[in-house]
Scaffold this motif. Structure first.
Motif, PDB file in Angstrom:
ATOM      1  N   UNK A 108      91.953  58.964   4.984  1.00 32.29           N
ATOM      2  CA  UNK A 108      93.669  58.830   4.975  1.00 32.29           C
ATOM      3  C   UNK A 108      94.614  59.313   6.154  1.00 32.29           C
ATOM      4  N   UNK A 109      93.655  60.185   6.870  1.00 34.36           N
ATOM      5  CA  UNK A 109      94.479  60.685   8.000  1.00 34.36           C
ATOM      6  C   UNK A 109      95.222  61.846   7.544  1.00 34.36           C
ATOM      7  N   UNK A 110      95.879  62.401   8.735  1.00 35.10           N
ATOM      8  CA  UNK A 110      96.048  61.582   9.913  1.00 35.10           C
ATOM      9  C   UNK A 110      94.792  62.132  10.893  1.00 35.10           C
ATOM     10  N   UNK A 111      94.166  63.135  10.412  1.00 34.56           N
ATOM     11  CA  UNK A 111      93.049  63.481  11.244  1.00 34.56           C
ATOM     12  C   UNK A 111      91.712  63.205  10.252  1.00 34.56           C
ATOM     13  N   UNK A 112      90.531  63.531  10.687  1.00 35.58           N
ATOM     14  CA  UNK A 112      89.382  63.310   9.962  1.00 35.58           C
ATOM     15  C   UNK A 112      88.252  62.018  10.535  1.00 35.58           C
ATOM     16  N   UNK A 113      89.057  61.350  11.173  1.00 32.31           N
ATOM     17  CA  UNK A 113      88.376  60.038  11.625  1.00 32.31           C
ATOM     18  C   UNK A 113      87.485  59.960  12.884  1.00 32.31           C
ATOM     19  N   UNK A 114      86.530  59.130  12.925  1.00 31.49           N
ATOM     20  CA  UNK A 114      85.571  59.162  14.249  1.00 31.49           C
ATOM     21  C   UNK A 114      85.527  57.764  14.793  1.00 31.49           C
ATOM     22  N   UNK A 115      84.761  57.460  15.658  1.00 32.42           N
ATOM     23  CA  UNK A 115      84.679  55.977  16.254  1.00 32.42           C
ATOM     24  C   UNK A 115      83.974  55.275  15.009  1.00 32.42           C
ATOM     25  N   UNK A 116      82.933  55.970  14.118  1.00 24.24           N
ATOM     26  CA  UNK A 116      82.197  55.192  13.336  1.00 24.24           C
ATOM     27  C   UNK A 116      83.094  55.202  12.150  1.00 24.24           C
ATOM     28  N   UNK A 117      83.698  55.899  11.847  1.00 17.59           N
ATOM     29  CA  UNK A 117      84.509  55.984  10.490  1.00 17.59           C
ATOM     30  C   UNK A 117      86.132  56.380  11.102  1.00 17.59           C
ATOM     31  N   UNK A 118      86.755  55.399  11.454  1.00 23.70           N
ATOM     32  CA  UNK A 118      88.043  55.642  11.838  1.00 23.70           C
ATOM     33  C   UNK A 118      89.028  55.841  10.718  1.00 23.70           C
ATOM     34  N   UNK A 119      90.293  56.503  10.951  1.00 22.39           N
ATOM     35  CA  UNK A 119      91.465  56.672  10.203  1.00 22.39           C
ATOM     36  C   UNK A 119      91.591  55.223   9.632  1.00 22.39           C
ATOM     37  N   UNK A 120      91.928  55.357   8.346  1.00 23.09           N
ATOM     38  CA  UNK A 120      92.046  53.732   7.524  1.00 23.09           C
ATOM     39  C   UNK A 120      90.873  53.182   7.164  1.00 23.09           C
ATOM     40  N   UNK A 121      89.642  53.592   7.267  1.00 20.89           N
ATOM     41  CA  UNK A 121      88.549  53.233   6.738  1.00 20.89           C
ATOM     42  C   UNK A 121      88.635  53.510   5.133  1.00 20.89           C
ATOM     43  N   UNK A 122      88.500  52.617   4.533  1.00 17.41           N
ATOM     44  CA  UNK A 122      88.212  52.989   2.876  1.00 17.41           C
ATOM     45  C   UNK A 122      87.226  52.261   2.313  1.00 17.41           C
ATOM     46  N   UNK A 123      86.346  52.421   1.590  1.00 16.54           N
ATOM     47  CA  UNK A 123      85.293  51.794   0.695  1.00 16.54           C
ATOM     48  C   UNK A 123      85.758  51.981  -0.770  1.00 16.54           C
ATOM     49  N   UNK A 124      85.857  50.541  -1.129  1.00 12.83           N
ATOM     50  CA  UNK A 124      86.165  50.413  -2.622  1.00 12.83           C
ATOM     51  C   UNK A 124      85.060  49.783  -3.454  1.00 12.83           C
ATOM     52  N   UNK A 125      84.961  50.111  -4.599  1.00  7.16           N
ATOM     53  CA  UNK A 125      83.915  49.418  -5.494  1.00  7.16           C
ATOM     54  C   UNK A 125      84.608  49.176  -6.807  1.00  7.16           C
ATOM     55  N   UNK A 126      84.221  48.128  -7.635  1.00  3.81           N
ATOM     56  CA  UNK A 126      84.705  47.845  -9.122  1.00  3.81           C
ATOM     57  C   UNK A 126      83.420  47.276  -9.738  1.00  3.81           C
ATOM     58  N   UNK A 127      83.362  47.847 -10.782  1.00  2.30           N
ATOM     59  CA  UNK A 127      82.241  47.272 -11.712  1.00  2.30           C
ATOM     60  C   UNK A 127      82.728  47.253 -13.154  1.00  2.30           C
ATOM     61  N   UNK A 128      82.001  46.151 -13.708  1.00  4.06           N
ATOM     62  CA  UNK A 128      82.128  46.139 -15.403  1.00  4.06           C
ATOM     63  C   UNK A 128      80.994  46.449 -15.975  1.00  4.06           C
ATOM     64  N   UNK A 129      81.109  46.666 -17.450  1.00  2.00           N
ATOM     65  CA  UNK A 129      79.756  46.673 -18.236  1.00  2.00           C
ATOM     66  C   UNK A 129      78.815  45.556 -18.317  1.00  2.00           C
ATOM     67  N   UNK A 130      79.122  44.309 -17.840  1.00  2.00           N
ATOM     68  CA  UNK A 130      78.273  43.208 -17.689  1.00  2.00           C
ATOM     69  C   UNK A 130      77.371  43.213 -16.643  1.00  2.00           C
ATOM     70  N   UNK A 131      77.607  44.046 -15.632  1.00  2.00           N
ATOM     71  CA  UNK A 131      76.931  44.405 -14.564  1.00  2.00           C
ATOM     72  C   UNK A 131      77.489  43.519 -13.123  1.00  2.00           C
ATOM     73  N   UNK A 132      78.637  42.930 -13.298  1.00  2.85           N
ATOM     74  CA  UNK A 132      79.444  42.513 -12.047  1.00  2.85           C
ATOM     75  C   UNK A 132      80.011  43.957 -11.245  1.00  2.85           C
ATOM     76  N   UNK A 133      79.547  43.622 -10.125  1.00  5.04           N
ATOM     77  CA  UNK A 133      79.810  44.926  -9.084  1.00  5.04           C
ATOM     78  C   UNK A 133      80.664  43.945  -7.832  1.00  5.04           C
ATOM     79  N   UNK A 134      81.926  44.526  -7.272  1.00  7.29           N
ATOM     80  CA  UNK A 134      82.459  44.402  -6.123  1.00  7.29           C
ATOM     81  C   UNK A 134      82.817  45.336  -5.146  1.00  7.29           C
ATOM     82  N   UNK A 135      82.361  45.020  -3.972  1.00  3.57           N
ATOM     83  CA  UNK A 135      82.639  46.248  -2.776  1.00  3.57           C
ATOM     84  C   UNK A 135      83.319  45.580  -1.860  1.00  3.57           C
ATOM     85  N   UNK A 136      84.423  46.391  -1.495  1.00  2.47           N
ATOM     86  CA  UNK A 136      85.041  45.928   0.050  1.00  2.47           C
ATOM     87  C   UNK A 136      85.206  47.177   0.836  1.00  2.47           C
ATOM     88  N   UNK A 137      85.238  46.849   2.011  1.00  2.00           N
ATOM     89  CA  UNK A 137      85.300  47.700   3.182  1.00  2.00           C
ATOM     90  C   UNK A 137      86.675  47.277   3.739  1.00  2.00           C
TER      91      UNK A 137
END
Length: 166
Positions: A108-137
């Motif tokens: 989330x910043x303002x620091x902590x980012x890098x070229x590979x993982x810049x500020x503003x990069x977020x990985x999200x995952x959601x899943x349910x008990x039926x096995x559905x999985x969603x990922x968003x970068x």
């Protein structure tokens, strides 16, 4: 008056009403949002019918202890990664009574980012008990800490809705 912007408040109200009517409970696993997803949901009266629990796992140790994220995953891919987000979502789901889980980890910043993982990069995952999985970068850009965190809440809400219908 809500603590959150009106669009987040309105979507939280819709989620609480919809999931309550469907008997769906939610668990959250949050790193960069620090509990904002659970906070936005619990801002709504009646949320106890939907929100089972929230895990705020800011450190790697917390991710491992509370959610079962593997140390090998963190060593190989880092805390901000697809792999970690997926394990966080799985851990939240299986350490709760929830039907759905959403997890977020990012910079989330303002620091902590890098070229590979810049500020503003977020990985999200959601899943349910039926096995559905969603990922968003998401790459929100360096739009400011608060805006990155709020944008992440918005995306997490979309993903909860998506995984609820799978």
């Amino acid at each position: 008056m809500s603590l959150f912007p009106s669009d987040i408040d309105e979507e939280a109200r819709r989620i609480i009403a919809d999931f309550s009517a469907r008997g769906l409970m939610v668990a959250t696993a949050e790193s960069c949002t620090g509990g904002l997803i659970a906070g936005a949901l619990t801002e709504i009266a009646g949320s106890s019918a939907v929100v089972d629990r929230g895990f705020v796992t800011y450190t790697n140790e917390a991710k491992m202890d509370l959610l079962g994220v593997k140390s090998t995953t963190l060593a190989a891919f880092g805390a901000v990664s697809r792999e970690t987000a997926l394990q966080m979502a799985q851990g939240a789901l299986f350490r709760s009574r929830a039907a759905l889980a959403v997890a977020v980890t990012g910079i989330a910043g303002p620091g902590g980012g890098s070229v590979e993982k810049p500020v503003g990069l977020v990985h999200l995952a959601a899943r349910n008990r039926h096995g559905a999985i969603i990922h968003r970068e998401m790459r929100y850009g360096d739009i400011g800490r608060t805006e990155i965190r709020l944008a992440t809440v918005r995306t997490a809400f979309e993903m909860l809705r998506d995984v609820a219908v799978r």
